[in-house]
Design a protein around this motif. Structure first.
Motif, mmCIF file in Angstrom:
data_model
loop_
_atom_site.group_PDB
_atom_site.id
_atom_site.type_symbol
_atom_site.label_atom_id
_atom_site.label_comp_id
_atom_site.label_asym_id
_atom_site.label_seq_id
_atom_site.Cartn_x
_atom_site.Cartn_y
_atom_site.Cartn_z
ATOM 1 N N GLY A 231 0.790 -1.224 0.000
ATOM 2 C CA GLY A 231 0.000 0.000 0.000
ATOM 3 C C GLY A 231 0.822 1.273 0.000
ATOM 4 O O GLY A 231 0.380 2.302 0.486
ATOM 5 N N LEU A 232 2.056 1.210 -0.542
ATOM 6 C CA LEU A 232 2.888 2.404 -0.615
ATOM 7 C C LEU A 232 2.775 2.984 -2.013
ATOM 8 O O LEU A 232 3.213 2.366 -2.971
ATOM 9 C CB LEU A 232 4.351 2.059 -0.329
ATOM 10 C CG LEU A 232 4.604 1.246 0.929
ATOM 11 C CD1 LEU A 232 6.012 0.679 0.906
ATOM 12 C CD2 LEU A 232 4.391 2.116 2.134
ATOM 13 N N ARG B 286 3.861 8.857 5.351
ATOM 14 C CA ARG B 286 2.718 8.023 5.031
ATOM 15 C C ARG B 286 1.878 8.674 3.944
ATOM 16 O O ARG B 286 1.871 9.890 3.781
ATOM 17 C CB ARG B 286 1.827 7.859 6.253
ATOM 18 C CG ARG B 286 2.436 7.018 7.347
ATOM 19 C CD ARG B 286 1.391 6.706 8.390
ATOM 20 N NE ARG B 286 2.008 6.090 9.566
ATOM 21 C CZ ARG B 286 1.308 5.633 10.589
ATOM 22 N NH1 ARG B 286 0.004 5.725 10.599
ATOM 23 N NH2 ARG B 286 1.917 5.085 11.611
ATOM 24 N N GLY B 287 1.187 7.847 3.213
ATOM 25 C CA GLY B 287 0.133 8.283 2.294
ATOM 26 C C GLY B 287 0.605 9.280 1.253
ATOM 27 O O GLY B 287 1.595 9.061 0.562
ATOM 28 N N ASP B 288 -0.097 10.405 1.173
ATOM 29 C CA ASP B 288 0.143 11.391 0.125
ATOM 30 C C ASP B 288 1.571 11.921 0.161
ATOM 31 O O ASP B 288 2.171 12.194 -0.872
ATOM 32 C CB ASP B 288 -0.812 12.575 0.279
ATOM 33 C CG ASP B 288 -2.251 12.121 0.304
ATOM 34 O OD1 ASP B 288 -2.477 10.933 0.009
ATOM 35 O OD2 ASP B 288 -3.124 12.938 0.611
ATOM 36 N N TYR B 289 2.116 12.053 1.381
ATOM 37 C CA TYR B 289 3.459 12.612 1.498
ATOM 38 C C TYR B 289 4.469 11.696 0.818
ATOM 39 O O TYR B 289 5.359 12.144 0.105
ATOM 40 C CB TYR B 289 3.816 12.803 2.975
ATOM 41 C CG TYR B 289 2.828 13.677 3.683
ATOM 42 C CD1 TYR B 289 2.856 15.057 3.489
ATOM 43 C CD2 TYR B 289 1.848 13.143 4.501
ATOM 44 C CE1 TYR B 289 1.948 15.875 4.110
ATOM 45 C CE2 TYR B 289 0.922 13.954 5.134
ATOM 46 C CZ TYR B 289 0.980 15.318 4.930
ATOM 47 O OH TYR B 289 0.064 16.119 5.539
ATOM 48 N N LEU B 290 4.286 10.402 1.024
ATOM 49 C CA LEU B 290 5.181 9.435 0.394
ATOM 50 C C LEU B 290 5.069 9.542 -1.124
ATOM 51 O O LEU B 290 6.069 9.527 -1.837
ATOM 52 C CB LEU B 290 4.822 8.020 0.856
ATOM 53 C CG LEU B 290 5.651 6.916 0.212
ATOM 54 C CD1 LEU B 290 7.073 6.972 0.729
ATOM 55 C CD2 LEU B 290 5.055 5.559 0.467
ATOM 56 N N ALA B 291 3.841 9.671 -1.616
ATOM 57 C CA ALA B 291 3.624 9.758 -3.057
ATOM 58 C C ALA B 291 4.375 10.950 -3.639
ATOM 59 O O ALA B 291 5.064 10.837 -4.653
ATOM 60 C CB ALA B 291 2.129 9.881 -3.350
ATOM 61 N N ILE B 292 4.294 12.077 -2.950
ATOM 62 C CA ILE B 292 4.939 13.286 -3.472
ATOM 63 C C ILE B 292 6.454 13.138 -3.461
ATOM 64 O O ILE B 292 7.138 13.481 -4.425
ATOM 65 C CB ILE B 292 4.496 14.516 -2.654
ATOM 66 C CG1 ILE B 292 3.019 14.785 -2.924
ATOM 67 C CG2 ILE B 292 5.330 15.732 -2.999
ATOM 68 C CD1 ILE B 292 2.389 15.742 -1.972
ATOM 69 N N VAL B 293 6.973 12.582 -2.363
ATOM 70 C CA VAL B 293 8.430 12.454 -2.257
ATOM 71 C C VAL B 293 8.962 11.468 -3.303
ATOM 72 O O VAL B 293 9.984 11.719 -3.944
ATOM 73 C CB VAL B 293 8.827 12.027 -0.831
ATOM 74 C CG1 VAL B 293 10.311 11.748 -0.761
ATOM 75 C CG2 VAL B 293 8.475 13.108 0.150
ATOM 76 N N THR B 294 8.250 10.350 -3.512
ATOM 77 C CA THR B 294 8.730 9.395 -4.513
ATOM 78 C C THR B 294 8.639 10.005 -5.916
ATOM 79 O O THR B 294 9.495 9.756 -6.756
ATOM 80 C CB THR B 294 7.918 8.093 -4.473
ATOM 81 O OG1 THR B 294 6.537 8.411 -4.510
ATOM 82 C CG2 THR B 294 8.231 7.293 -3.241
ATOM 83 N N LEU B 295 7.604 10.792 -6.142
ATOM 84 C CA LEU B 295 7.488 11.495 -7.424
ATOM 85 C C LEU B 295 8.728 12.351 -7.644
ATOM 86 O O LEU B 295 9.325 12.357 -8.727
ATOM 87 C CB LEU B 295 6.223 12.363 -7.407
ATOM 88 C CG LEU B 295 5.973 13.289 -8.590
ATOM 89 C CD1 LEU B 295 5.722 12.476 -9.826
ATOM 90 C CD2 LEU B 295 4.781 14.189 -8.305
ATOM 91 N N GLY B 296 9.144 13.058 -6.579
ATOM 92 C CA GLY B 296 10.324 13.900 -6.659
ATOM 93 C C GLY B 296 11.574 13.087 -6.952
ATOM 94 O O GLY B 296 12.352 13.418 -7.847
ATOM 95 N N ILE C 78 0.099 -3.685 7.157
ATOM 96 C CA ILE C 78 0.552 -2.291 7.108
ATOM 97 C C ILE C 78 -0.374 -1.477 6.204
ATOM 98 O O ILE C 78 -0.740 -0.347 6.509
ATOM 99 C CB ILE C 78 1.994 -2.231 6.557
ATOM 100 C CG1 ILE C 78 2.971 -2.829 7.560
ATOM 101 C CG2 ILE C 78 2.375 -0.822 6.176
ATOM 102 C CD1 ILE C 78 3.501 -1.867 8.561
ATOM 103 N N ARG C 79 -0.744 -2.067 5.073
ATOM 104 C CA ARG C 79 -1.630 -1.367 4.141
ATOM 105 C C ARG C 79 -2.981 -1.085 4.801
ATOM 106 O O ARG C 79 -3.553 -0.016 4.655
ATOM 107 C CB ARG C 79 -1.837 -2.232 2.895
ATOM 108 C CG ARG C 79 -2.620 -1.549 1.806
ATOM 109 C CD ARG C 79 -3.013 -2.536 0.735
ATOM 110 N NE ARG C 79 -4.077 -3.398 1.201
ATOM 111 C CZ ARG C 79 -4.377 -4.558 0.628
ATOM 112 N NH1 ARG C 79 -3.687 -4.995 -0.403
ATOM 113 N NH2 ARG C 79 -5.358 -5.283 1.082
#
Lengths: 594, 286
Positions: free
Chosen positions: A284-285, A345-355, A442-443
């Motif tokens: 779920g990451l 977690r969640g949206d923050y992880l998505a943004i950082v991985t996008l970066g 975890i998910r």
């Protein structure tokens, strides 16, 4: 009294035709549709596929023929003809209507495409009109079949496309017969898939998609797909073996290297999508920069491939070593990127991985010796990567096996099948274990999972690193297949795969948390822009629309994970069949009966 | 004297300027059921979270059987303290059995490699885990529903499953955060028996609860937390009789306290209002 009549109205058709007439209409309509494929639909061979010859169907006409035959078979099964009962186990109307719709959709699409592309209805021969009419008949017939109808038109139409509620249990078959069924279905599947890849022009591909989609839907509503999945659940090992054999068989059916090239690319992206499925589907990451790991693998393999443009041009690793190096490099990058980001977690992880995904591309773009260290050759990338030499076998050269020539891409295809098999094994084994359960936990709820003793960070890092490794492994082959690596494909979103958005879409569209889902998703998403050349500029728009429609009507993806299906369609306790004892696996009880 | 199972010493938790828990000393002895009560907002759940490592206490230490616990939830669970949550936090899309298997996480070791290679050790461990999980499901009476998704269980059974999941980590101390919230009297009775049965297994229990009858029936010792501070601690009888506790829950009488006459007036008015509302609903029903 009125109350009772309201709750159980008499069964009637949407169109006022008696049952006998409706059935006759479907049967004759189905046969007529199939027959109309043998007429000339247009006068000129300018429309691709040559639909001008009486007595010999071409292109789209074959699809019409197939749909007509399927409709006729369902109609015969509805009559109760001996030997066809298995086609309609629940005796419901939906399969008839949907198969009729398949013929209708492809025929009318063909007729309209002819008229539009050639400029007017005058381009239609009488055969075209006959086909259009013939394909309409079974649709009307199916709509006249009696159903429990209310006053709401929307609900009434729904009655004709929903799966039967109760599907009678199949008659027990001998194990060898069950295996035979699986073998036949696999062969059919290979045939259907090969036909799709081999479609030569966009019109044919659209027709193919229409027929396949409606036919599969018809089979699904008839309950046949459920029966099949029960069979495959019994013979898991055998099914996997057959799937593997079918995948190997594909290049032997091809005469043109172009289509095996498509096959290789589909396999590569499906592999990467499956790796992403561990990260997104199981743990779920939401990783929006996943394609960077494919890039790390590809660049590593290119650097040690012995290409003269590589920074280490003297170094040439054998394939097994470069594959391991690529996977290891991706693993290291996965841990390096994961260690700081997975605390989010969640949206923050998505943004950082996008970066991070973008950082990879930009960094690679700049490591050309001017603005950074000279490693990757900047925007020029590393061209002329030599072919893989596997145990003395040069994959770049065509080989003859049993009289069939296997070209360069066929060789790579077979290599990818092996890698894919390994990754499927890794995925299924990891998912069904202590570590897989902790990913899902975890998910579901990270706080509760840590309170249950799961070291959230560690477990997430393992998922992230494993996903990265698998992508890196696929990347090493990708570098060789495409001859060169350049930074551009490794971006977040783009019209052509691979990019992170494409991979994520493949996972979501196909079905998160399943094995078959990402494979199907990757195949569909790769084929669509490849086949529909006219979409080119608008393919991203088309993806967007497709995803929105999917999220509206089937949020669990085309192939649903059992868990997801229940998550999105709340239907109470349907996950446990009431016919079987609760303490036993459903599969075991039926196996005992077989 | 033996070492207590749980010993919290001088635990203080501050969120910025707010002190939620103020230097609380707390012990749970072996085989004991201890109740923790207090009005809403008294800091009971915050204190729980400090004990289980979800929060890092600003000051003070928590030790389990003599060793100080690191403030990391998974290490606390590993040491032997398991918990349930006030609002049920099951893994909703996992089956009942899988939920309990996740609880076994700290007591098994099989990592990624063993999952991929599937040696005999892996199969043995999986089988042992499943057997242990099934035992627990039998214990709480959910064995027949092992393949249901947790989300599809009725509320009372979800609470039970959460307890089974916590027990799967083989704890020496079980923390229950409002185990009977939202339960009907029968379910509460059943939970009571369950808690006794857990104690009989040699597991100490610490519970937060608002249902006073439940707490006083069960507990060997009750502790009252008010505004982050421990007010009273003692046997149920002692705590029940303590006036400060009653004051904390109901508030102290203030000056200009309504006299008895006034109270009777209010009661009468309420009764009249009740009567009219019941008749009007009856009218609607017909």
């Amino acid at each position: 009294m009125t109350e009772i009549a309201k709750t159980a109205p008499a069964a009637r058709g949407l169109l006022p035709l008696p049952l006998a007439a409706a059935r006759a209409l479907i049967l004759t309509g189905g046969i007529a549709t199939a027959a109309s494929a043998f007429l000339a639909w247009t006068w000129t061979s300018e429309f691709p596929g040559n639909l001008t010859i009486n007595g010999y169907p071409g292109g789209l006409q074959w699809l019409t023929f197939t749909a007509g035959v399927l409709t006729a078979l369902f109609a015969l099964a509805a009559y109760g003809i001996k030997g066809l009962g298995w086609l309609l186990p629940a005796k419901n109307n939906a399969p008839l209507f949907l198969s009729a719709l398949a013929g209708f959709a492809v025929t009318w699409y063909a007729v309209i495409a002819i008229s539009v592309e050639l400029g007017g209805l005058v381009n239609l021969e009488p055969g075209g009109y006959i086909a259009a009419l013939a394909s309409l008949l079974p649709v009307l017939g199916a709509l006249s079949l009696p159903e429990q109808l209310g006053d709401d038109t929307k609900e009434n139409l729904k009655a004709y496309i929903t799966k039967a509620e109760k599907i009678p249990a199949p008659q027990p078959l001998a194990p060898w017969a069950e295996r035979l069924v699986i073998t036949v279905v696999t062969a059919l599947g290979l045939g259907v898939f090969t036909y799709g890849i081999d479609t030569e022009y966009g019109e044919l591909f659209i027709g193919y998609l229409l027929v396949v989609a409606f036919s599969m839907w018809a089979l699904h509503t008839a309950g046949l797909l459920d029966r099949l999945s029960r069979l495959t659940a019994h013979h898991r090992g055998f099914t996997l073996l057959m799937g593997f054999l079918a995948a190997i068989a594909f290049p032997f059916t091809q005469t043109n290297d172009h289509y095996t090239n498509i096959g290789v690319n589909i396999l590569i992206f499906a592999t990467v999508a499956l790796g992403l499925n561990i990260v997104v589907g199981l743990a779920g990451l939401l990783d929006l920069g996943y394609v960077a790991f494919l890039g790390v693998g590809a660049y590593t393999a290119a650097l040690v491939s012995g290409s003269e443009f590589s920074r280490f041009s003297g170094v040439q690793f054998p394939f097994w070593a470069s594959a391991l190096t690529g996977a290891a490099a991706s693993l290291v990058f996965g841990v390096l990127i994961g260690a700081p980001t997975l605390r989010l977690r969640g949206d923050y992880l998505a943004i950082v991985t996008l970066g991070f995904g973008e950082i990879f591309r930009i960094a690679v773009n700049n490591m050309d010796g001017d603005s950074g260290p000279d490693i990757t050759n900047g925007p020029n990338g590393i061209p002329s990567i030599p072919d893989i030499n596997l145990f003395g076998l040069n994959l770049g050269e065509a080989n003859d096996i049993g009289g069939i020539t296997l070209g360069r891409f066929a060789n790579y295809y077979l290599l990818m099948v092996v890698i894919m098999a390994i990754i499927v094994l890794v995925y299924t084994r990891a998912a069904d274990s202590r570590i897989g359960r902790s990913w899902i936990a975890i998910r579901e709820d990270e706080t509760a999972a840590t309170a249950m003793g799961i070291n959230g960070f560690r477990v997430k890092l393992i998922a992230f690193a494993l996903g990265a490794t698998l992508a890196g492994l696929a990347g090493t082959v990708f570098a060789h297949v495409t001859y060169s690596v350049v930074p551009n494909p490794y971006q977040f979103a783009g019209a052509a795969p691979p990019n992170s958005a494409f991979l994520l879409a493949a996972v979501v569209l196909g079905g998160m948390g399943t094995v078959a889902g990402p494979l199907l998703g990757a195949a569909l998403l790769y084929l669509l822009p490849e086949k529909l050349v006219f979409l080119q500029e608008k393919s991203l728009l088309a993806f967007g629309i497709a995803l929105i429609l999917l999220m509206r009507f089937r949020p669990e993806g085309v192939i649903a994970n059992r868990r997801r299906q229940l998550e999105f369609h709340e239907t109470g306790q349907t996950d446990v069949p009431d016919t079987t004892t609760l303490t036993d696996e459903p599969a075991v009880t039926t196996k005992a009966g077989a | 004297m033996t070492t207590p199972v749980l010993e919290a010493r001088d635990v203080t938790m501050r969120f910025g300027g707010l002190t939620a828990v103020r230097s609380v000393d707390f012990t749970v002895n072996e085989g004991e059921i201890v109740g923790l009560i207090g009005p809403n907002g008294a800091g009971k759940t915050t204190f729980f979270n400090c004990l289980t490592g979800l929060y890092v206490p600003t000051e003070g230490t928590v030790s389990y059987k003599g060793t100080v616990l690191p403030p990391k939830p998974h290490l606390v669970t590993k040491a032997g303290i398991a918990r349930t949550f006030q609002n049920i936090r099951l893994f909703a899309n996992m089956t009942v059995l899988e939920n309990v298997l996740v609880g076994r996480h700290t007591r098994t070791k099989e990592g990624l490699w063993s999952a991929l290679l599937r040696g005999p050790g892996f199969k043995k461990a999986e089988k042992a885990s499943e057997e242990r999980a099934m035992e627990l499901l039998e214990f709480i009476g959910l064995a027949g529903k092992r393949d249901h998704l947790a989300r599809n269980l009725p509320y009372g059974e979800q609470r039970k499953l959460e307890i089974a999941r916590a027990l799967a980590s083989e704890p020496g101390l079980l923390l229950l955060d409002e185990p009977t919230a939202g339960m009907n009297p029968q379910e509460t009775r059943a939970t009571e028996e369950l808690v006794f049965a857990i104690r009989d297994k040699g597991i100490a229990v610490l519970l937060i609860e608002h249902d006073m009858r439940f707490v006083f029936n069960l507990s060997d010792r009750v502790s009252v937390l008010v505004q982050g501070e421990k007010l009273v601690e003692g046997t149920p009888e002692v705590v029940q009789a303590d006036e400060r506790v009653i004051a904390a829950y109901l508030g102290e009488p203030f000056e200009g306290d309504p006299g008895e006459a006034e109270a009777a007036e209010v009661e009468a008015a309420e009764a009249a209002a009740d009567a009219t509302s019941t008749t009007s609903t009856k009218g609607d029903a017909q």
